[in-house]
Design a protein around this motif. Structure first.
Motif, short mmCIF file in Angstrom:
data_model
loop_
_atom_site.label_atom_id
_atom_site.label_comp_id
_atom_site.label_asym_id
_atom_site.label_seq_id
_atom_site.Cartn_x
_atom_site.Cartn_y
_atom_site.Cartn_z
N ARG A 87 -27.59 102.40 88.83
CA ARG A 87 -27.65 102.18 87.39
C ARG A 87 -28.17 100.77 87.15
N LYS A 88 -28.52 100.51 85.91
CA LYS A 88 -28.97 99.16 85.62
C LYS A 88 -28.51 98.73 84.23
N LEU A 89 -28.38 97.42 84.10
CA LEU A 89 -28.03 96.85 82.81
C LEU A 89 -29.33 96.64 82.04
N GLN A 90 -29.49 97.41 80.98
CA GLN A 90 -30.69 97.29 80.17
C GLN A 90 -30.41 96.30 79.03
N VAL A 91 -31.32 95.37 78.84
CA VAL A 91 -31.15 94.37 77.79
C VAL A 91 -32.12 94.67 76.65
N ILE A 92 -31.59 94.89 75.47
CA ILE A 92 -32.42 95.03 74.28
C ILE A 92 -32.57 93.61 73.72
N PRO A 93 -33.81 93.08 73.72
CA PRO A 93 -33.98 91.65 73.49
C PRO A 93 -33.51 91.18 72.12
N ALA A 94 -33.18 89.89 72.08
CA ALA A 94 -32.85 89.25 70.81
C ALA A 94 -34.08 89.25 69.91
N ARG A 95 -33.86 89.21 68.60
CA ARG A 95 -34.97 89.28 67.65
C ARG A 95 -34.69 88.33 66.49
N CYS A 96 -35.75 87.62 66.07
CA CYS A 96 -35.60 86.72 64.93
C CYS A 96 -35.56 87.54 63.64
N LEU A 97 -34.55 87.28 62.81
CA LEU A 97 -34.41 88.04 61.57
C LEU A 97 -35.30 87.49 60.46
N GLU A 98 -35.91 86.35 60.70
CA GLU A 98 -36.75 85.75 59.67
C GLU A 98 -38.22 86.12 59.84
N CYS A 99 -38.72 86.12 61.08
CA CYS A 99 -40.14 86.43 61.28
C CYS A 99 -40.35 87.60 62.23
N SER A 100 -39.26 88.23 62.67
CA SER A 100 -39.32 89.41 63.54
C SER A 100 -39.84 89.11 64.95
N ILE A 145 -21.97 92.26 86.22
CA ILE A 145 -22.18 93.69 86.01
C ILE A 145 -23.62 94.07 86.34
N GLU A 146 -24.55 93.19 85.97
CA GLU A 146 -25.95 93.46 86.25
C GLU A 146 -26.17 93.73 87.74
N ARG A 147 -25.48 92.96 88.57
CA ARG A 147 -25.63 93.16 90.01
C ARG A 147 -24.82 94.34 90.52
N SER A 148 -23.61 94.52 89.99
CA SER A 148 -22.75 95.56 90.55
C SER A 148 -23.23 96.96 90.20
N VAL A 149 -23.79 97.15 89.00
CA VAL A 149 -24.27 98.51 88.66
C VAL A 149 -25.52 98.87 89.44
N ALA A 150 -26.25 97.84 89.89
CA ALA A 150 -27.47 98.10 90.66
C ALA A 150 -27.16 98.85 91.95
N SER A 151 -25.96 98.65 92.50
CA SER A 151 -25.57 99.35 93.73
C SER A 151 -25.11 100.77 93.45
N GLN A 152 -25.05 101.13 92.17
CA GLN A 152 -24.61 102.49 91.79
C GLN A 152 -25.75 103.27 91.13
N GLU A 183 -28.91 105.00 83.71
CA GLU A 183 -29.32 105.43 85.03
C GLU A 183 -30.59 104.68 85.41
N ALA A 184 -30.66 104.22 86.66
CA ALA A 184 -31.79 103.41 87.07
C ALA A 184 -33.10 104.19 87.03
N GLY A 185 -33.02 105.51 87.22
CA GLY A 185 -34.24 106.31 87.27
C GLY A 185 -34.81 106.59 85.89
N ARG A 186 -34.00 106.34 84.85
CA ARG A 186 -34.42 106.72 83.51
C ARG A 186 -35.39 105.69 82.96
N THR A 187 -36.42 106.18 82.30
CA THR A 187 -37.38 105.26 81.67
C THR A 187 -37.46 105.55 80.19
N GLY A 188 -37.97 104.60 79.45
CA GLY A 188 -38.15 104.79 78.02
C GLY A 188 -36.89 104.46 77.24
N GLU A 189 -37.05 104.46 75.92
CA GLU A 189 -35.96 104.03 75.05
C GLU A 189 -35.22 105.19 74.42
N GLY A 190 -35.77 106.37 74.48
CA GLY A 190 -35.16 107.50 73.79
C GLY A 190 -33.81 107.86 74.36
#
Ligand SMILES: [Zn+2]
Length: 102
Positions: free
Chosen positions: A49-62, A40-47, A94-101
């Protein structure tokens, strides 16, 4: 009639979700979700769009697994060695969109 990948893209366009959410909604194994996400990461790039990854986070030390490029969830935290790690989450934007809001 939609393919699994189209359904995953639709789910991730709606809102951010983790691999486990997707596996439960579509009744496929989590491992399959990661396989699909790689494509999907590759296929949406041709449209413009992009696959945005919200990173993993440690629940013990953040600790945030920010630099990690892999899609799959890390096993344990490199900082505190804790194993309670929040899954990474994914969203198709959308690939053009920036920021997290939204
Ligand atoms: Zn930690």
């Amino acid at each position: 009639m939609y393919t699994i990948r189209q359904q995953i893209i639709a789910l991730l366009t709606e809102e951010e979700r983790g691999a486990r959410d997707i596996s439960q909604i579509l009744r496929i194994r989590e491992k399959e979700v990661y396989d699909h996400l790689g494509h999907i990461e590759r296929s949406v790039a041709s449209q413009d769009r992009k696959l945005q990854v919200i990173p993993a986070r440690c629940l013990e030390c953040s600790y945030v697994f920010g630099s990690r490029k892999r899609l799959t969830k890390p096993g344990r935290c490199p900082r505190c060695k804790g194993e309670h790690v929040a899954d990474p989450r994914y969203r198709v934007v959308e690939a053009g969109r920036t920021g997290e809001g939204s």
